[in-house]
Design a protein around this motif. Sequence first.
Motif, PDB file in Angstrom:
ATOM      1  N   CYS A  25       0.827  -1.213   0.000  1.00 25.10           N
ATOM      2  CA  CYS A  25       0.000   0.000   0.000  1.00 25.10           C
ATOM      3  C   CYS A  25       0.860   1.263   0.000  1.00 25.10           C
ATOM      4  O   CYS A  25       0.562   2.234  -0.710  1.00 25.10           O
ATOM      5  N   THR A  26       1.928   1.233   0.775  1.00 22.32           N
ATOM      6  CA  THR A  26       2.832   2.392   0.807  1.00 22.32           C
ATOM      7  C   THR A  26       3.467   2.631  -0.557  1.00 22.32           C
ATOM      8  O   THR A  26       3.539   3.772  -1.045  1.00 22.32           O
ATOM      9  N   LEU A  27       3.944   1.549  -1.184  1.00 20.78           N
ATOM     10  CA  LEU A  27       4.551   1.674  -2.508  1.00 20.78           C
ATOM     11  C   LEU A  27       3.545   2.166  -3.544  1.00 20.78           C
ATOM     12  O   LEU A  27       3.872   2.995  -4.409  1.00 20.78           O
ATOM     13  N   THR A  28       2.313   1.683  -3.439  1.00 27.57           N
ATOM     14  CA  THR A  28       1.280   2.089  -4.390  1.00 27.57           C
ATOM     15  C   THR A  28       0.956   3.569  -4.280  1.00 27.57           C
ATOM     16  O   THR A  28       0.894   4.295  -5.276  1.00 27.57           O
ATOM     17  N   TRP A  50       3.475  10.289  -7.595  1.00 28.32           N
ATOM     18  CA  TRP A  50       4.354  10.787  -8.662  1.00 28.32           C
ATOM     19  C   TRP A  50       3.564  11.279  -9.863  1.00 28.32           C
ATOM     20  O   TRP A  50       4.105  12.027 -10.681  1.00 28.32           O
ATOM     21  N   GLU A  51       2.295  10.823  -9.989  1.00 30.08           N
ATOM     22  CA  GLU A  51       1.411  11.262 -11.074  1.00 30.08           C
ATOM     23  C   GLU A  51       2.061  11.055 -12.444  1.00 30.08           C
ATOM     24  O   GLU A  51       2.132  11.967 -13.277  1.00 30.08           O
ATOM     25  N   GLN A 110      -6.363   7.903  -9.607  1.00 31.67           N
ATOM     26  CA  GLN A 110      -6.314   6.962  -8.502  1.00 31.67           C
ATOM     27  C   GLN A 110      -5.919   7.660  -7.202  1.00 31.67           C
ATOM     28  O   GLN A 110      -6.455   7.360  -6.140  1.00 31.67           O
ATOM     29  N   SER A 111      -4.993   8.588  -7.279  1.00 31.51           N
ATOM     30  CA  SER A 111      -4.561   9.310  -6.090  1.00 31.51           C
ATOM     31  C   SER A 111      -5.683  10.169  -5.524  1.00 31.51           C
ATOM     32  O   SER A 111      -5.863  10.263  -4.303  1.00 31.51           O
TER      33      SER A 111
END
Length: 295
Positions: free
Chosen positions: A114-117, A123-124, A132-133
Motif C-alpha cells: 500500500c505504501t509503494l502504491t 508521482w502522477e 487513482q490518487s
Amino acid sequence: MAGLNVSLSFFFATFALCEAARRASKALLPVGAYEGFAREAMRMLVVLGPWAGGFGPDLLLTLLFLLFLAHGATLDGASANPTVSLQEFLMAEASLPGTLLKLAAQGLGVQAACTLTHLCWAWELSDLHLLQSLMAQSCSSTLRTSVPHGAFVEAACAFCFHVTLLYLRHCSPAHRVPAVALLVTVTAYAAGPLTSAFFNPALAASVTFGCSGHTLLEYMQVYWLGPLAGMVLAVLLHQGHLPRLFQRNLLYSQKNKYRAPRAKLAVASRDTQTTAKACSAQEPGSSGVRGPHSS
C-alpha cells in the motif's frame, strides 16, 4: 496508450523488485526466516500490483493470469494468502509458530504494498494514476451485493480454489500452475461484479476495507469469514476430517486396501487344514502307522 504503458511498467517493475528482494533474502537470511517471512512479504507486494495499477477488467484478468503463472514459477511456493497458510496448519503440514510468522509477513507485505502504491500514485506519472490518487481517500466499496450473498460468493470461490490446490498439490508444476492460474482468472471473471472475487483476506483488507459503503464488521463477514469457511469445507471434504483437530475420519470409512478376497482365504484355510492332517498322520505312534516292533 501512455497511461497503459506506465501502468504496465509499474506492474513489471514491482514484480522485478520483489524477485530481486526474494533472491537477496534467500541468500542472506536463515532458511526458517526466509521460508516463513521474507517470501510471503515479497509475494504480497506482487499480488497487489494489478489492483494498484488501476487497470481495466480485461487487462486486469490477463495480468492476473500472467501473475499466477509467474508466481508459480518463481516465488518458491509462497501463497500471500492467509487462508492457504491456515489450510497448511489444519492439514498438520505447518506448525503454529510458522503459521503465525507467515500471517505476520503477509500483513507486513500488505502495508508495504500500500505504501509503494500510494507513492507511485503521488508521482502522477499518468492521468490514470492522478485519478487513482484523488480517489484513494473516497473509494467505493467492491461489495456490490448483500452481505450474506457476498459471504456465500467468497466462500464458494475459496472452496473451489482450495479444493483445486488440494487435488493438484502432488502434480507437477507444469500442470498445476496453469490450472490454478486459469481457475483464479475464471473465478475473478465470474464473481468479480459481485465481490471482486478476492478470496484472500489480506488482499481484501488492503484494497476495500477502508472504502465507504459498508461497516468493518460487514467487510469482515464477507472477506474474512467467507473465505475461511470455504477453506475449512474444502479440507473437510477432501480429507474427511481436519487432521490438526481430529484423527478419526468423520466422513469416509477407512477400509483395508490390502484385505484378501474371501475366496482366496477359504482356499488357503482348506490347504492349511490338509497340510496339518498330513503332518499328524506321519508322526510316530499315531494311529494308522505301526512301528517296527509292533505286533
